[in-house]
Write an enzyme that holds these catalytic residues in place. Structure first.
Site, PDB file in Angstrom:
ATOM      1  N   VAL A 131       8.771 -53.580  60.454  1.00 60.03           N
ATOM      2  CA  VAL A 131       7.951 -52.577  59.760  1.00 60.03           C
ATOM      3  C   VAL A 131       8.184 -52.563  58.261  1.00 60.03           C
ATOM      4  CG1 VAL A 131       7.391 -50.954  61.611  1.00 60.03           C
ATOM      5  CG2 VAL A 131       9.552 -50.728  60.425  1.00 60.03           C
ATOM      6  N   GLN A 132       9.359 -52.974  57.845  1.00 61.25           N
ATOM      7  CA  GLN A 132       9.578 -53.031  56.403  1.00 61.25           C
ATOM      8  C   GLN A 132      10.611 -54.077  56.049  1.00 61.25           C
ATOM      9  OE1 GLN A 132       9.460 -49.487  54.000  1.00 61.25           O
ATOM     10  NE2 GLN A 132      11.253 -50.166  52.858  1.00 61.25           N
ATOM     11  N   ALA A 187      14.849 -55.236  50.021  1.00 63.50           N
ATOM     12  CA  ALA A 187      15.712 -56.204  49.341  1.00 63.50           C
ATOM     13  C   ALA A 187      17.032 -56.382  50.091  1.00 63.50           C
ATOM     14  CB  ALA A 187      15.974 -55.733  47.921  1.00 63.50           C
ATOM     15  N   ALA A 215      17.555 -54.705  53.413  1.00 63.45           N
ATOM     16  CA  ALA A 215      17.477 -54.407  54.842  1.00 63.45           C
ATOM     17  C   ALA A 215      16.082 -54.682  55.381  1.00 63.45           C
ATOM     18  CB  ALA A 215      17.844 -52.944  55.081  1.00 63.45           C
ATOM     19  N   VAL A 230      13.607 -53.363  58.483  1.00 66.29           N
ATOM     20  CA  VAL A 230      13.502 -52.280  59.451  1.00 66.29           C
ATOM     21  C   VAL A 230      12.524 -52.717  60.547  1.00 66.29           C
ATOM     22  CG1 VAL A 230      12.842 -49.863  59.783  1.00 66.29           C
ATOM     23  CG2 VAL A 230      14.052 -50.539  57.705  1.00 66.29           C
ATOM     24  N   LYS A 266      17.699 -50.951  61.831  1.00 74.31           N
ATOM     25  CA  LYS A 266      17.826 -51.322  60.426  1.00 74.31           C
ATOM     26  C   LYS A 266      18.875 -52.418  60.330  1.00 74.31           C
ATOM     27  CE  LYS A 266      18.279 -49.064  55.988  1.00 74.31           C
ATOM     28  NZ  LYS A 266      18.323 -47.768  55.329  1.00 74.31           N
ATOM     29  N   ASP A 272      20.614 -41.547  47.584  1.00 77.12           N
ATOM     30  CA  ASP A 272      19.367 -42.248  47.257  1.00 77.12           C
ATOM     31  C   ASP A 272      18.180 -41.351  47.604  1.00 77.12           C
ATOM     32  OD1 ASP A 272      17.590 -44.267  46.551  1.00 77.12           O
ATOM     33  OD2 ASP A 272      17.790 -45.364  48.434  1.00 77.12           O
TER      34      ASP A 272
HETATM   35  N1  LIG Z   1      14.144 -43.424  62.119  1.00 81.01           N
HETATM   36  C1  LIG Z   1      12.963 -43.779  61.633  1.00 81.01           C
HETATM   37  N2  LIG Z   1      11.808 -43.396  62.239  1.00 81.01           N
HETATM   38  C2  LIG Z   1      10.608 -43.739  61.744  1.00 81.01           C
HETATM   39  N3  LIG Z   1      10.439 -44.500  60.642  1.00 81.01           N
HETATM   40  C3  LIG Z   1      11.540 -44.921  59.996  1.00 81.01           C
HETATM   41  C4  LIG Z   1      12.855 -44.591  60.445  1.00 81.01           C
HETATM   42  N4  LIG Z   1      13.757 -45.157  59.614  1.00 81.01           N
HETATM   43  C5  LIG Z   1      13.038 -45.811  58.695  1.00 81.01           C
HETATM   44  N5  LIG Z   1      11.714 -45.690  58.905  1.00 81.01           N
HETATM   45  C6  LIG Z   1      10.611 -46.283  58.093  1.00 81.01           C
HETATM   46  O1  LIG Z   1      11.096 -47.440  57.451  1.00 81.01           O
HETATM   47  C7  LIG Z   1      11.092 -47.264  56.031  1.00 81.01           C
HETATM   48  C8  LIG Z   1      12.356 -47.907  55.431  1.00 81.01           C
HETATM   49  O2  LIG Z   1      13.533 -47.317  55.963  1.00 81.01           O
HETATM   50  P1  LIG Z   1      14.792 -46.987  55.044  1.00 81.01           P
HETATM   51  O3  LIG Z   1      14.368 -46.093  53.946  1.00 81.01           O
HETATM   52  O4  LIG Z   1      15.877 -46.514  55.922  1.00 81.01           O
HETATM   53  O5  LIG Z   1      15.166 -48.430  54.531  1.00 81.01           O
HETATM   54  P2  LIG Z   1      15.189 -49.105  53.078  1.00 81.01           P
HETATM   55  O6  LIG Z   1      14.661 -48.200  52.032  1.00 81.01           O
HETATM   56  O7  LIG Z   1      14.639 -50.466  53.203  1.00 81.01           O
HETATM   57  O8  LIG Z   1      16.704 -49.284  53.007  1.00 81.01           O
HETATM   58  P3  LIG Z   1      17.757 -49.335  51.820  1.00 81.01           P
HETATM   59  O9  LIG Z   1      17.128 -48.730  50.613  1.00 81.01           O
HETATM   60  O10 LIG Z   1      18.906 -48.564  52.373  1.00 81.01           O
HETATM   61  O11 LIG Z   1      18.067 -50.791  51.655  1.00 81.01           O
HETATM   62  C9  LIG Z   1      11.005 -45.761  55.821  1.00 81.01           C
HETATM   63  O12 LIG Z   1      10.414 -45.420  54.588  1.00 81.01           O
HETATM   64  C10 LIG Z   1      10.179 -45.317  57.010  1.00 81.01           C
HETATM   65  O13 LIG Z   1       8.806 -45.515  56.744  1.00 81.01           O
HETATM   66 MG   LIG Z   2      14.370 -46.133  51.861  1.00 83.47          MG
END
Ligand SMILES: Nc1ncnc2c1ncn2[C@@H]1O[C@H](COP(=O)(O)OP(=O)(O)OP(=O)(O)O)[C@@H](O)[C@H]1O
Ligand SMILES: [Mg+2]
Length: 246
Positions: free
Chosen positions: A32-33, A36, A38, A40, A53, A155
């Site tokens: 889903v994402q 840089a 991680a 997800v 994650k 953050d």
């Molecule tokens: N538990 C969850 N349930 C639903 N959606 C989630 C969940 N965790 C994360 N997401 C979705 O994934 C996106 C990215 O997650 P997250 O913010 O934890 O990671 P990140 O910003 O890539 O990580 P980091 O900045 O720590 O490297 C979130 O903005 C959200 O849309």
């Molecule tokens: Mg985030």
């Protein structure tokens, strides 16, 4: 007793095998994402809707150091999620922490949007920050509770807050605790709010009054808000001086 080199080798092999197994599991999930640091994923874990994650090593220059950093962030995130949930603050349930591959398995907050997307679409359709005041107050309350538990998020942005449907219930769930830590110091809490202020106002132009409502509600909801808000003022001043000099 010192480990023999064959024991160390066996341990390294077992770790590599575990890492491979979990990466194979991830390859069956939906990405889903891609960030840089991680990735997800969304999928099912033991029959439940889950988000995984995975903190992967960014470069191969320092694989050992990077793996250690990834592990630290994964563990910090899991600890903060548990601490929040214990205190009754909405955050995803932790299902499993995999330290071999730095994966955090957690509950998927289904039917949710990020607060960022919600604010952006509201500003586009309504073009009126007044519509966001109730949400801002709710955010202030949630952050006050988190800080009263001495959790510093590290953050705070509107992308790291989810809003569950039905949206008008203003049910906020905090996520992304990889940079969090525990501290009771007003300075740390003030900096946490400053990070949010910067992110909020740059992501959402013309929302000064909305952020102000968030701080006001924080002030009214937290038992220990006055030294924190004083520190926030100091940190703002420092930031301004730095930008004047630099
Ligand atoms: N538990 C969850 N349930 C639903 N959606 C989630 C969940 N965790 C994360 N997401 C979705 O994934 C996106 C990215 O997650 P997250 O913010 O934890 O990671 P990140 O910003 O890539 O990580 P980091 O900045 O720590 O490297 C979130 O903005 C959200 O849309
Ligand atoms: Mg985030």
């Amino acid at each position: 007793m010192a480990e023999s080199s064959s024991e160390r080798e066996a341990e390294a092999e077992a770790l590599a095998a575990a890492r491979e197994r979990s990466l194979r599991f991830l390859s069956g999930l939906e990405l889903v994402q891609q960030g840089a640091e991680a990735r997800v994923f969304r999928g099912r874990f033991l029959g439940r809707a889950a988000v995984v994650k995975h903190r992967f090593p960014k470069s191969y220059r320092h694989p050992v150091l990077e793996a250690r950093l990834g592990r630290r962030r994964t563990v910090q995130e899991a600890r903060a999620l548990l601490r929040c949930r214990r205190a009754g603050i909405a955050a995803p349930v932790v299902f499993f922490v995999d330290c071999a591959s730095n994966c955090l398995y957690m509950e998927e907050i289904e039917d949710s949007v990020t607060v960022r997307d919600y604010i952006q679409s509201t500003m586009e359709t309504e073009n009126n920050p007044q519509c966001l005041l109730a949400l801002a107050r709710r955010i202030g309350q949630v952050l006050a509770r988190m800080h009263d538990e001495d959790v510093i998020h590290g953050d705070l942005t509107t992308s790291n807050m989810l809003l569950k449907r039905p949206l008008e219930q203003l049910h906020i769930v905090l996520i992304d605790f990889g940079l969090s830590f525990v501290s009771g110091l007003p300075e740390d809490k003030g900096v946490d709010l400053y990070v949010l202020e910067k992110a909020f106002l740059s992501t959402h132009p013309h929302t000064e009054a909305v952020f102000e409502a968030c701080l006001k509600s924080y002030g009214a909801s937290s038992r220990k808000s006055s030294p924190v808000l004083k520190k926030l003022d100091e940190v703002r001043l420092r930031g301004r001086k730095r930008s004047m000099v630099g």
